[in-house]
Scaffold this motif. Structure first.
Motif, PDB file in Angstrom:
ATOM      1  N   GLY A  23      -0.581   8.284  -6.613  1.00 31.03           N
ATOM      2  CA  GLY A  23      -1.070   7.340  -5.591  1.00 31.03           C
ATOM      3  C   GLY A  23      -2.279   6.553  -6.077  1.00 31.03           C
ATOM      4  O   GLY A  23      -2.368   5.331  -5.875  1.00 31.03           O
ATOM      5  N   ILE A  24      -3.194   7.242  -6.752  1.00 27.27           N
ATOM      6  CA  ILE A  24      -4.438   6.583  -7.195  1.00 27.27           C
ATOM      7  C   ILE A  24      -4.147   5.589  -8.327  1.00 27.27           C
ATOM      8  O   ILE A  24      -4.699   4.493  -8.360  1.00 27.27           O
ATOM      9  N   PHE A  25      -3.232   5.943  -9.222  1.00 28.39           N
ATOM     10  CA  PHE A  25      -2.861   4.975 -10.281  1.00 28.39           C
ATOM     11  C   PHE A  25      -2.269   3.719  -9.640  1.00 28.39           C
ATOM     12  O   PHE A  25      -2.583   2.591 -10.042  1.00 28.39           O
ATOM     13  N   VAL A  26      -1.389   3.901  -8.647  1.00 25.21           N
ATOM     14  CA  VAL A  26      -0.784   2.734  -7.975  1.00 25.21           C
ATOM     15  C   VAL A  26      -1.876   1.917  -7.275  1.00 25.21           C
ATOM     16  O   VAL A  26      -1.899   0.684  -7.356  1.00 25.21           O
ATOM     17  N   LEU A  27      -2.814   2.610  -6.616  1.00 22.23           N
ATOM     18  CA  LEU A  27      -3.898   1.900  -5.909  1.00 22.23           C
ATOM     19  C   LEU A  27      -4.748   1.065  -6.856  1.00 22.23           C
ATOM     20  O   LEU A  27      -5.125  -0.060  -6.527  1.00 22.23           O
ATOM     21  N   ILE A  28      -5.052   1.627  -8.021  1.00 24.12           N
ATOM     22  CA  ILE A  28      -5.868   0.887  -8.990  1.00 24.12           C
ATOM     23  C   ILE A  28      -5.090  -0.347  -9.455  1.00 24.12           C
ATOM     24  O   ILE A  28      -5.619  -1.466  -9.468  1.00 24.12           O
ATOM     25  N   GLY A  29      -3.796  -0.158  -9.766  1.00 27.64           N
ATOM     26  CA  GLY A  29      -2.973  -1.285 -10.225  1.00 27.64           C
ATOM     27  C   GLY A  29      -2.843  -2.362  -9.162  1.00 27.64           C
ATOM     28  O   GLY A  29      -3.074  -3.549  -9.423  1.00 27.64           O
ATOM     29  N   VAL A  30      -2.502  -1.942  -7.944  1.00 24.86           N
ATOM     30  CA  VAL A  30      -2.324  -2.907  -6.850  1.00 24.86           C
ATOM     31  C   VAL A  30      -3.661  -3.578  -6.531  1.00 24.86           C
ATOM     32  O   VAL A  30      -3.726  -4.796  -6.326  1.00 24.86           O
ATOM     33  N   GLY A  31      -4.745  -2.789  -6.501  1.00 23.95           N
ATOM     34  CA  GLY A  31      -6.076  -3.335  -6.181  1.00 23.95           C
ATOM     35  C   GLY A  31      -6.473  -4.425  -7.175  1.00 23.95           C
ATOM     36  O   GLY A  31      -6.883  -5.521  -6.783  1.00 23.95           O
ATOM     37  N   PHE A  48      -2.218  -6.286   0.009  1.00 26.36           N
ATOM     38  CA  PHE A  48      -3.356  -5.732   0.758  1.00 26.36           C
ATOM     39  C   PHE A  48      -2.868  -4.641   1.718  1.00 26.36           C
ATOM     40  O   PHE A  48      -3.463  -3.576   1.825  1.00 26.36           O
ATOM     41  N   GLN A  49      -1.779  -4.942   2.447  1.00 23.95           N
ATOM     42  CA  GLN A  49      -1.284  -3.955   3.426  1.00 23.95           C
ATOM     43  C   GLN A  49      -0.771  -2.700   2.714  1.00 23.95           C
ATOM     44  O   GLN A  49      -1.028  -1.580   3.162  1.00 23.95           O
ATOM     45  N   LEU A  50      -0.080  -2.900   1.591  1.00 23.60           N
ATOM     46  CA  LEU A  50       0.414  -1.739   0.829  1.00 23.60           C
ATOM     47  C   LEU A  50      -0.767  -0.913   0.311  1.00 23.60           C
ATOM     48  O   LEU A  50      -0.785   0.322   0.405  1.00 23.60           O
ATOM     49  N   HIS A  51      -1.778  -1.628  -0.224  1.00 23.96           N
ATOM     50  CA  HIS A  51      -2.966  -0.952  -0.773  1.00 23.96           C
ATOM     51  C   HIS A  51      -3.674  -0.142   0.319  1.00 23.96           C
ATOM     52  O   HIS A  51      -4.032   1.019   0.117  1.00 23.96           O
ATOM     53  N   SER A  53      -2.362   1.007   3.064  1.00 21.56           N
ATOM     54  CA  SER A  53      -1.497   2.107   3.529  1.00 21.56           C
ATOM     55  C   SER A  53      -1.585   3.302   2.586  1.00 21.56           C
ATOM     56  O   SER A  53      -1.813   4.446   3.020  1.00 21.56           O
ATOM     57  N   ILE A  54      -1.427   3.034   1.282  1.00 17.33           N
ATOM     58  CA  ILE A  54      -1.487   4.151   0.317  1.00 17.33           C
ATOM     59  C   ILE A  54      -2.910   4.723   0.303  1.00 17.33           C
ATOM     60  O   ILE A  54      -3.108   5.937   0.230  1.00 17.33           O
ATOM     61  N   GLY A  55      -3.915   3.843   0.434  1.00 20.52           N
ATOM     62  CA  GLY A  55      -5.306   4.285   0.415  1.00 20.52           C
ATOM     63  C   GLY A  55      -5.630   5.245   1.551  1.00 20.52           C
ATOM     64  O   GLY A  55      -6.333   6.242   1.356  1.00 20.52           O
ATOM     65  N   VAL A  56      -5.094   4.969   2.739  1.00 22.60           N
ATOM     66  CA  VAL A  56      -5.347   5.867   3.883  1.00 22.60           C
ATOM     67  C   VAL A  56      -4.657   7.218   3.643  1.00 22.60           C
ATOM     68  O   VAL A  56      -5.226   8.280   3.930  1.00 22.60           O
ATOM     69  N   VAL A  57      -3.448   7.180   3.071  1.00 26.44           N
ATOM     70  CA  VAL A  57      -2.762   8.453   2.758  1.00 26.44           C
ATOM     71  C   VAL A  57      -3.611   9.258   1.763  1.00 26.44           C
ATOM     72  O   VAL A  57      -3.791  10.473   1.920  1.00 26.44           O
ATOM     73  N   ILE A  58      -4.169   8.559   0.777  1.00 27.41           N
ATOM     74  CA  ILE A  58      -5.018   9.253  -0.221  1.00 27.41           C
ATOM     75  C   ILE A  58      -6.243   9.868   0.466  1.00 27.41           C
ATOM     76  O   ILE A  58      -6.649  10.990   0.150  1.00 27.41           O
ATOM     77  N   VAL A 121      -1.787  -1.859   9.405  1.00 25.88           N
ATOM     78  CA  VAL A 121      -0.582  -1.218   9.937  1.00 25.88           C
ATOM     79  C   VAL A 121       0.049  -0.462   8.776  1.00 25.88           C
ATOM     80  O   VAL A 121       0.564  -1.079   7.836  1.00 25.88           O
ATOM     81  N   LEU A 122      -0.033   0.871   8.840  1.00 20.21           N
ATOM     82  CA  LEU A 122       0.388   1.676   7.687  1.00 20.21           C
ATOM     83  C   LEU A 122       1.879   1.521   7.441  1.00 20.21           C
ATOM     84  O   LEU A 122       2.697   1.798   8.327  1.00 20.21           O
ATOM     85  N   PHE A 123       2.225   1.065   6.235  1.00 20.23           N
ATOM     86  CA  PHE A 123       3.614   0.842   5.814  1.00 20.23           C
ATOM     87  C   PHE A 123       4.384   0.000   6.835  1.00 20.23           C
ATOM     88  O   PHE A 123       5.586   0.189   7.025  1.00 20.23           O
ATOM     89  N   GLY A 124       3.679  -0.891   7.532  1.00 23.56           N
ATOM     90  CA  GLY A 124       4.308  -1.793   8.499  1.00 23.56           C
ATOM     91  C   GLY A 124       4.758  -1.098   9.768  1.00 23.56           C
ATOM     92  O   GLY A 124       5.459  -1.700  10.599  1.00 23.56           O
TER      93      GLY A 124
END
Ligand code: HEM
Ligand code: HEM
Length: 194
Positions: A23-31, A48-51, A53-58, A121-124
């Motif tokens: 999750g954190i690797f994806v967040l860094i890439g997306v960010g 932004f919304q994907l970032h 959403s994953i960030g809140v899960v983290i 809105v987490l994951f829409g």
């Protein structure tokens, strides 16, 4: 007593480590992509919304992981490990825990104080609130700027600590003094057979 089971992190810690690492690797890439890749605005809004959403899960997983760490402490490091390396490992892990909590909290604070006031809105699907006491501040601008700086430079600090963390893990795996199998999803992979 250091029986075989105490040479390894338990299954909950291992699954949390690798789920969160992914999750954190994806967040860094997306960010980095959403801020610096010059993508079209519509794509940036999606990212932004994907970032977020994953960030809140983290954030939620980090709280669960820290609680689990208090219930089930880490397996002791091998006695042969020099004191300095032991201290470095402890400091590195503490920094990783601090950043995996502080970064999503700063992200949440920065969206809660944004002049654009865009809902999360987490994951829409699932609406996620702003931090209400921050969103209600009469002058949100200074808090927004501080949270934004903390989030950005915190993320860069995380990348630096991760380079050290992964380098140390691989170096110890090659030396065989602290086997990767302590945190492996696949049992004894990388363990130094003696
Ligand atoms: C975003 C990525 C990552 C984060 C945030 C992270 C975080 C952490 C943290 C906080 C610990 C300490 C666990 C505890 O004592 O409770 C740990 C341990 C460990 N990590 Fe990572 N990690 C990441 C990626 C990786 C990668 C890619 C590797 C593999 C090369 C790795 C290998 C290990 C190993 C082997 C340990 C156990 C260290 C020991 O034997 O005591 N980690 N990690
Ligand atoms: C461990 C969790 C997180 C990591 C590693 C992370 C990482 C990043 C990175 C690398 C950037 C780009 C920084 C830049 O170069 O300007 C970024 C930006 C951003 N992140 Fe995160 N993030 C995390 C959690 C969150 C959370 C939970 C939220 C919100 C709920 C969030 C919201 C944002 C926003 C809105 C931006 C753009 C900030 C700006 O416009 O300056 N992040 N994040």
């Amino acid at each position: 007593m250091a029986g075989p089971s105490r040479q390894r992190y338990d299954a909950v810690a291992v699954v949390l480590h690798w789920t969160m690492a992914l999750g954190i690797f994806v967040l860094i890439g997306v960010g980095l992509a959403m801020k610096h890749a010059g993508l079209p605005k519509s794509r940036v809004i999606q990212l932004f919304q994907l970032h977020k959403s994953i960030g809140v899960v983290i954030l939620l997983l980090a709280v669960a992981r820290l609680a689990w760490r208090l219930v089930r402490p880490a397996p002791p490091l091998p006695d042969a490990l020099p004191a300095l390396e032991r201290k470095a490992a402890q400091a590195g892990h503490a920094a990783l825990y601090a950043l995996m909590l502080a970064l999503p909290l700063a992200g949440w604070a920065l969206v809660s104080t944004s002049p654009l006031n865009i809902p999360t809105v987490l994951f829409g699907i699932l609406p996620w609130p702003h931090i209400s006491f921050l969103a209600d501040l009469p002058d949100k601008a200074p808090v927004h700027a501080a949270a934004q700086a903390l989030h950005k430079y915190g993320a860069y600090a995380l990348i630096a600590v991760l380079v050290g963390h992964i380098g140390a893990a691989l170096r110890h795996a090659v030396k065989g003094d602290v086997p990767l199998s302590r945190m492996s999803l696949f049992g004894r992979l990388g363990e130094n057979a003696k």
